[in-house]
Design an enzyme around this catalytic site. Structure first.
Site, PDB file in Angstrom:
ATOM      1  N   ASP A  12       0.805  -1.233   0.000  1.00 37.68           N
ATOM      2  CA  ASP A  12       0.000   0.000   0.000  1.00 37.68           C
ATOM      3  C   ASP A  12       0.836   1.281   0.000  1.00 37.68           C
ATOM      4  O   ASP A  12       1.549   1.572   0.966  1.00 37.68           O
ATOM      5  CB  ASP A  12      -0.935   0.044   1.217  1.00 37.68           C
ATOM      6  CG  ASP A  12      -1.801  -1.211   1.351  1.00 37.68           C
ATOM      7  OD1 ASP A  12      -1.366  -2.293   0.906  1.00 37.68           O
ATOM      8  OD2 ASP A  12      -2.903  -1.105   1.917  1.00 37.68           O
ATOM      9  N   GLU A  43      -4.307   2.002  -2.608  1.00 36.37           N
ATOM     10  CA  GLU A  43      -5.548   2.431  -1.940  1.00 36.37           C
ATOM     11  C   GLU A  43      -5.359   3.576  -0.945  1.00 36.37           C
ATOM     12  O   GLU A  43      -6.335   4.175  -0.518  1.00 36.37           O
ATOM     13  CB  GLU A  43      -6.238   1.248  -1.250  1.00 36.37           C
ATOM     14  CG  GLU A  43      -5.514   0.785  -0.012  1.00 36.37           C
ATOM     15  CD  GLU A  43      -6.443   0.396   1.131  1.00 36.37           C
ATOM     16  OE1 GLU A  43      -7.666   0.356   0.945  1.00 36.37           O
ATOM     17  OE2 GLU A  43      -5.922   0.133   2.220  1.00 36.37           O
ATOM     18  N   ASN A  71     -10.392  -1.374   0.627  1.00 34.05           N
ATOM     19  CA  ASN A  71     -11.572  -0.810   1.286  1.00 34.05           C
ATOM     20  C   ASN A  71     -11.723   0.699   1.103  1.00 34.05           C
ATOM     21  O   ASN A  71     -12.808   1.235   1.254  1.00 34.05           O
ATOM     22  CB  ASN A  71     -11.566  -1.162   2.785  1.00 34.05           C
ATOM     23  CG  ASN A  71     -10.252  -0.829   3.447  1.00 34.05           C
ATOM     24  OD1 ASN A  71      -9.189  -1.253   3.000  1.00 34.05           O
ATOM     25  ND2 ASN A  71     -10.304  -0.068   4.527  1.00 34.05           N
ATOM     26  N   HIS A  72     -10.644   1.418   0.758  1.00 34.34           N
ATOM     27  CA  HIS A  72     -10.748   2.873   0.585  1.00 34.34           C
ATOM     28  C   HIS A  72     -10.974   3.283  -0.875  1.00 34.34           C
ATOM     29  O   HIS A  72     -10.836   4.457  -1.219  1.00 34.34           O
ATOM     30  CB  HIS A  72      -9.482   3.555   1.112  1.00 34.34           C
ATOM     31  CG  HIS A  72      -9.292   3.395   2.587  1.00 34.34           C
ATOM     32  ND1 HIS A  72     -10.279   3.700   3.495  1.00 34.34           N
ATOM     33  CD2 HIS A  72      -8.238   2.950   3.310  1.00 34.34           C
ATOM     34  CE1 HIS A  72      -9.833   3.458   4.724  1.00 34.34           C
ATOM     35  NE2 HIS A  72      -8.603   2.990   4.635  1.00 34.34           N
ATOM     36  N   HIS A 154      -6.792  -8.302  -0.157  1.00 28.17           N
ATOM     37  CA  HIS A 154      -6.748  -7.124   0.728  1.00 28.17           C
ATOM     38  C   HIS A 154      -7.632  -7.399   1.932  1.00 28.17           C
ATOM     39  O   HIS A 154      -8.857  -7.339   1.837  1.00 28.17           O
ATOM     40  CB  HIS A 154      -7.249  -5.911  -0.061  1.00 28.17           C
ATOM     41  CG  HIS A 154      -6.978  -4.611   0.609  1.00 28.17           C
ATOM     42  ND1 HIS A 154      -5.758  -3.990   0.551  1.00 28.17           N
ATOM     43  CD2 HIS A 154      -7.755  -3.821   1.375  1.00 28.17           C
ATOM     44  CE1 HIS A 154      -5.806  -2.860   1.235  1.00 28.17           C
ATOM     45  NE2 HIS A 154      -7.005  -2.731   1.752  1.00 28.17           N
ATOM     46  N   HIS A 181      -0.601  -3.040   6.492  1.00 33.42           N
ATOM     47  CA  HIS A 181       0.532  -2.106   6.402  1.00 33.42           C
ATOM     48  C   HIS A 181       1.767  -2.544   7.190  1.00 33.42           C
ATOM     49  O   HIS A 181       2.731  -1.791   7.292  1.00 33.42           O
ATOM     50  CB  HIS A 181       0.125  -0.685   6.862  1.00 33.42           C
ATOM     51  CG  HIS A 181      -0.833   0.002   5.936  1.00 33.42           C
ATOM     52  ND1 HIS A 181      -1.044   1.363   5.943  1.00 33.42           N
ATOM     53  CD2 HIS A 181      -1.644  -0.483   4.961  1.00 33.42           C
ATOM     54  CE1 HIS A 181      -1.944   1.687   5.022  1.00 33.42           C
ATOM     55  NE2 HIS A 181      -2.321   0.576   4.429  1.00 33.42           N
TER      56      HIS A 181
END
Ligand SMILES: [Fe+2]
Ligand SMILES: [Fe+2]
Length: 278
Positions: A12, A43, A71-72, A154, A181
């Site tokens: 990410d 993302e 998700n973002h 993810h 992360h």
């Protein structure tokens, strides 16, 4: 006769520190590992949450062949039409069909070699329309025929990612986890020939809390009160894996190896981790 390929997958990209680090380090990595394909999870590219067309274009210009999300995905409205129009940016395949974008693509190099990419979202502690395990077979059909296939799972829960690795072992070239992360130390080639890692980590400021300024994050945990989150700029690192595909004419290819890459940007304030022992 298929040639062996090297695939870089970058964890990410978080905010400007992450984008800058990618731009700085990618040319060197391309040379060092003789990379054939570059996939990045984007993302968190825009200010730490979501992505805009401008930032996606920036990641492509930096060298990304394919961008995956999570998700973002829909945080910034201006990216919604872009997700429909641009074939090489993916949102999870197990979102609703009616949601903008698509979850699979096949990227073709000039020499004709192809990489299929599938983006999935976990279902534990995450919102996705359908179960990843129920969607992935259809998603793999969409990329069937590609020389190599990489799946970005993810997800929040390690169990769900480990299970997906086993579920797809022998059916794809690699299953890589994103979202938390923090890189996990379990990168390996599973017995069926699929490269696997539970989390690749992030490309962003290691001096923060998974990308956010640490004072702000600590304050929220201490006071239990909401506060603003800004992206940290301190101590940026690139976190990625390099997967080398196996020779042979299996399709998709299996993996010969998977290697974790943890590299400080030149502006990293703390390079004590260069030897990767702390
Ligand atoms: Fe995420
Ligand atoms: Fe993320």
């Amino acid at each position: 006769m298929e040639r062996v390929a090297a695939i870089l997958f970058v964890g990410d990209i978080v905010a400007s520190a992450g984008r800058r680090t990618l731009r700085e380090l990618l040319p060197g990595l391309r040379e060092e590992f003789d990379l054939d394909f570059i996939v990045v999870n984007g993302e968190n590219a825009a200010g730490g949450i979501g992505i805009t067309p401008k930032h996606a274009d920036e990641l492509f210009a930096a060298g990304a062949d394919v961008i995956t999300l999570g998700n973002h995905t829909y945080r910034h409205r201006e990216v919604w039409p872009y997700l429909d129009e641009q074939p090489f940016i993916l949102r999870p395949a197990n979102f609703l069909r009616s949601q903008p974008g698509h979850g699979t693509c096949v990227f073709e190099r000039q020499d004709g070699a192809t990489l299929g990419v599938v983006n999935l979202s976990g279902n534990l502690f995450m919102q996705a329309a359908s179960p990843a395990f129920a969607t992935v077979d259809e998603a793999l059909r969409q990329v069937s025929g590609a020389d190599h296939v990489l799946v970005d799972m993810h997800a929040e829960a390690t169990s769900e990612k480990v299970a997906m690795g086993w579920f797809l072992d022998g059916r794809v070239t690699a299953v890589v986890g994103t979202h938390t992360h923090v890189p996990t130390a379990d990168a390996r080639v599973l017995p069926g020939g699929t490269a696997y890692v539970t989390d690749v980590g992030m490309t962003g400021a290691r001096g923060g809390v998974i990308g956010v300024k640490r004072e702000q994050s600590i304050s929220v945990f201490r006071t239990q009160m909401p506060a603003r989150y800004d992206a940290s700029d301190e101590d940026p690192w690139l976190m990625a894996v390099v997967i080398r595909t196996s020779s042979g004419d299996g399709r998709p290819s299996g993996a010969a190896s998977i290697e974790t890459i943890l590299r400080p940007a030149s502006s990293a304030t703390n390079d004590s981790g260069r030897n990767q022992t702390r």
